[in-house]
Design a protein around this motif. Sequence first.
Motif, PDB file in Angstrom:
ATOM      1  N   PHE A  28      -7.015  -2.362 -27.551  1.00 54.01           N
ATOM      2  CA  PHE A  28      -8.369  -1.919 -27.215  1.00 54.01           C
ATOM      3  C   PHE A  28      -9.378  -2.503 -28.198  1.00 54.01           C
ATOM      4  CE2 PHE A  28      -5.866   1.285 -24.999  1.00 54.01           C
ATOM      5  CZ  PHE A  28      -6.545   1.374 -23.794  1.00 54.01           C
ATOM      6  N   LEU A  29      -8.995  -2.524 -29.473  1.00 52.47           N
ATOM      7  CA  LEU A  29      -9.890  -3.062 -30.491  1.00 52.47           C
ATOM      8  C   LEU A  29     -10.001  -4.578 -30.395  1.00 52.47           C
ATOM      9  CD1 LEU A  29      -8.793  -0.745 -33.432  1.00 52.47           C
ATOM     10  CD2 LEU A  29     -10.756  -0.499 -31.902  1.00 52.47           C
ATOM     11  N   ILE A  30      -8.920  -5.237 -30.026  1.00 50.89           N
ATOM     12  CA  ILE A  30      -8.958  -6.683 -29.790  1.00 50.89           C
ATOM     13  C   ILE A  30      -9.888  -6.979 -28.613  1.00 50.89           C
ATOM     14  CG2 ILE A  30      -7.615  -8.681 -29.009  1.00 50.89           C
ATOM     15  CD1 ILE A  30      -5.194  -7.379 -30.544  1.00 50.89           C
ATOM     16  N   LEU A  31      -9.755  -6.214 -27.551  1.00 47.59           N
ATOM     17  CA  LEU A  31     -10.635  -6.386 -26.390  1.00 47.59           C
ATOM     18  C   LEU A  31     -12.097  -6.233 -26.800  1.00 47.59           C
ATOM     19  CD1 LEU A  31      -8.650  -4.432 -23.676  1.00 47.59           C
ATOM     20  CD2 LEU A  31      -9.198  -6.866 -23.608  1.00 47.59           C
ATOM     21  N   ARG A  32     -12.379  -5.213 -27.588  1.00 50.95           N
ATOM     22  CA  ARG A  32     -13.751  -4.977 -28.047  1.00 50.95           C
ATOM     23  C   ARG A  32     -14.308  -6.233 -28.725  1.00 50.95           C
ATOM     24  NH1 ARG A  32     -14.054  -1.296 -33.078  1.00 50.95           N
ATOM     25  NH2 ARG A  32     -13.401  -3.278 -33.978  1.00 50.95           N
ATOM     26  N   GLY A  37     -16.857 -12.772 -27.259  1.00 52.94           N
ATOM     27  CA  GLY A  37     -16.597 -14.204 -27.224  1.00 52.94           C
ATOM     28  C   GLY A  37     -15.294 -14.570 -27.917  1.00 52.94           C
ATOM     29  N   THR A  38     -14.992 -15.850 -27.901  1.00 55.50           N
ATOM     30  CA  THR A  38     -13.765 -16.400 -28.469  1.00 55.50           C
ATOM     31  C   THR A  38     -13.714 -16.145 -29.971  1.00 55.50           C
ATOM     32  OG1 THR A  38     -13.725 -18.099 -26.768  1.00 55.50           O
ATOM     33  CG2 THR A  38     -12.472 -18.558 -28.769  1.00 55.50           C
ATOM     34  N   LYS A  39     -12.514 -15.788 -30.460  1.00 51.34           N
ATOM     35  CA  LYS A  39     -12.331 -15.514 -31.890  1.00 51.34           C
ATOM     36  C   LYS A  39     -11.039 -16.147 -32.386  1.00 51.34           C
ATOM     37  CE  LYS A  39     -15.583 -12.170 -32.510  1.00 51.34           C
ATOM     38  NZ  LYS A  39     -16.368 -12.333 -31.347  1.00 51.34           N
ATOM     39  N   ARG A  40     -11.035 -16.484 -33.662  1.00 47.84           N
ATOM     40  CA  ARG A  40      -9.824 -16.954 -34.325  1.00 47.84           C
ATOM     41  C   ARG A  40      -9.069 -15.742 -34.849  1.00 47.84           C
ATOM     42  NH1 ARG A  40     -11.176 -22.042 -38.052  1.00 47.84           N
ATOM     43  NH2 ARG A  40      -8.918 -21.994 -38.155  1.00 47.84           N
ATOM     44  N   PHE A  41      -7.779 -15.940 -35.168  1.00 54.62           N
ATOM     45  CA  PHE A  41      -6.931 -14.852 -35.647  1.00 54.62           C
ATOM     46  C   PHE A  41      -7.560 -14.174 -36.861  1.00 54.62           C
ATOM     47  CE2 PHE A  41      -3.491 -12.941 -38.044  1.00 54.62           C
ATOM     48  CZ  PHE A  41      -2.717 -12.349 -37.061  1.00 54.62           C
ATOM     49  N   SER A  42      -8.010 -14.975 -37.824  1.00 55.08           N
ATOM     50  CA  SER A  42      -8.577 -14.410 -39.058  1.00 55.08           C
ATOM     51  C   SER A  42      -9.844 -13.604 -38.779  1.00 55.08           C
ATOM     52  CB  SER A  42      -8.861 -15.516 -40.078  1.00 55.08           C
ATOM     53  OG  SER A  42      -9.766 -16.461 -39.546  1.00 55.08           O
ATOM     54  N   GLU A  43     -10.628 -14.024 -37.803  1.00 54.40           N
ATOM     55  CA  GLU A  43     -11.837 -13.271 -37.440  1.00 54.40           C
ATOM     56  C   GLU A  43     -11.463 -11.914 -36.853  1.00 54.40           C
ATOM     57  OE1 GLU A  43     -15.213 -16.391 -36.099  1.00 54.40           O
ATOM     58  OE2 GLU A  43     -13.384 -16.458 -34.878  1.00 54.40           O
ATOM     59  N   LEU A  44     -10.439 -11.909 -36.010  1.00 51.69           N
ATOM     60  CA  LEU A  44      -9.967 -10.640 -35.432  1.00 51.69           C
ATOM     61  C   LEU A  44      -9.441  -9.725 -36.524  1.00 51.69           C
ATOM     62  CD1 LEU A  44      -8.166 -12.002 -32.251  1.00 51.69           C
ATOM     63  CD2 LEU A  44     -10.253 -10.625 -32.306  1.00 51.69           C
ATOM     64  N   LYS A  88      -9.038 -11.722 -15.865  1.00 52.81           N
ATOM     65  CA  LYS A  88      -8.375 -10.414 -15.791  1.00 52.81           C
ATOM     66  C   LYS A  88      -8.766  -9.564 -16.999  1.00 52.81           C
ATOM     67  CE  LYS A  88      -3.622  -8.630 -15.406  1.00 52.81           C
ATOM     68  NZ  LYS A  88      -2.208  -9.051 -15.332  1.00 52.81           N
ATOM     69  N   GLY A  89      -8.831 -10.181 -18.168  1.00 47.55           N
ATOM     70  CA  GLY A  89      -9.233  -9.474 -19.380  1.00 47.55           C
ATOM     71  C   GLY A  89     -10.700  -9.069 -19.341  1.00 47.55           C
ATOM     72  N   GLN A  90     -11.556  -9.964 -18.855  1.00 48.24           N
ATOM     73  CA  GLN A  90     -12.985  -9.656 -18.741  1.00 48.24           C
ATOM     74  C   GLN A  90     -13.208  -8.487 -17.789  1.00 48.24           C
ATOM     75  OE1 GLN A  90     -15.666 -10.588 -20.306  1.00 48.24           O
ATOM     76  NE2 GLN A  90     -14.942 -12.373 -21.411  1.00 48.24           N
ATOM     77  N   ASP A  91     -12.343  -8.363 -16.806  1.00 43.72           N
ATOM     78  CA  ASP A  91     -12.466  -7.298 -15.816  1.00 43.72           C
ATOM     79  C   ASP A  91     -12.276  -5.908 -16.438  1.00 43.72           C
ATOM     80  OD1 ASP A  91     -13.182  -7.082 -13.141  1.00 43.72           O
ATOM     81  OD2 ASP A  91     -11.116  -6.815 -12.479  1.00 43.72           O
ATOM     82  N   LEU A  92     -11.699  -5.860 -17.627  1.00 45.16           N
ATOM     83  CA  LEU A  92     -11.495  -4.583 -18.326  1.00 45.16           C
ATOM     84  C   LEU A  92     -12.766  -4.081 -19.020  1.00 45.16           C
ATOM     85  CD1 LEU A  92      -8.030  -5.396 -19.897  1.00 45.16           C
ATOM     86  CD2 LEU A  92      -8.480  -3.606 -18.203  1.00 45.16           C
TER      87      LEU A  92
END
Length: 107
Positions: A28-32, A37-44, A88-92
Amino acid sequence: MENVKEETLVIDCSIEKALDVIGSKWSFLILRELFGGTKRFSELQRAIKGVSPKALTNALRHMEENEIVIRKVYPTVPAKVEYSLTDKGQDLHKIIKEMKLWGAKWG
């Protein structure tokens, strides 16, 4: 009365299926984050307080397997990896937004 029970079971199964696709609380937090927009692993990892690299990796893999997230690897040294949402992810987004509003009201 029996029709109501069957309809309830179908709804319950659909909710369970949706939760299974999304995965863990970290998802849920990753989706947020990815709704922005697009993120790198370290940004997440920086944006999601308390998530371990292992938990973040597991959640991202789960979401990738369920076609919620796209993982793009660039052939650089060190490798650059970016994550973004599929359609599909954006649809959430609507669903997560409603959960956020509910949490603000009742949480």
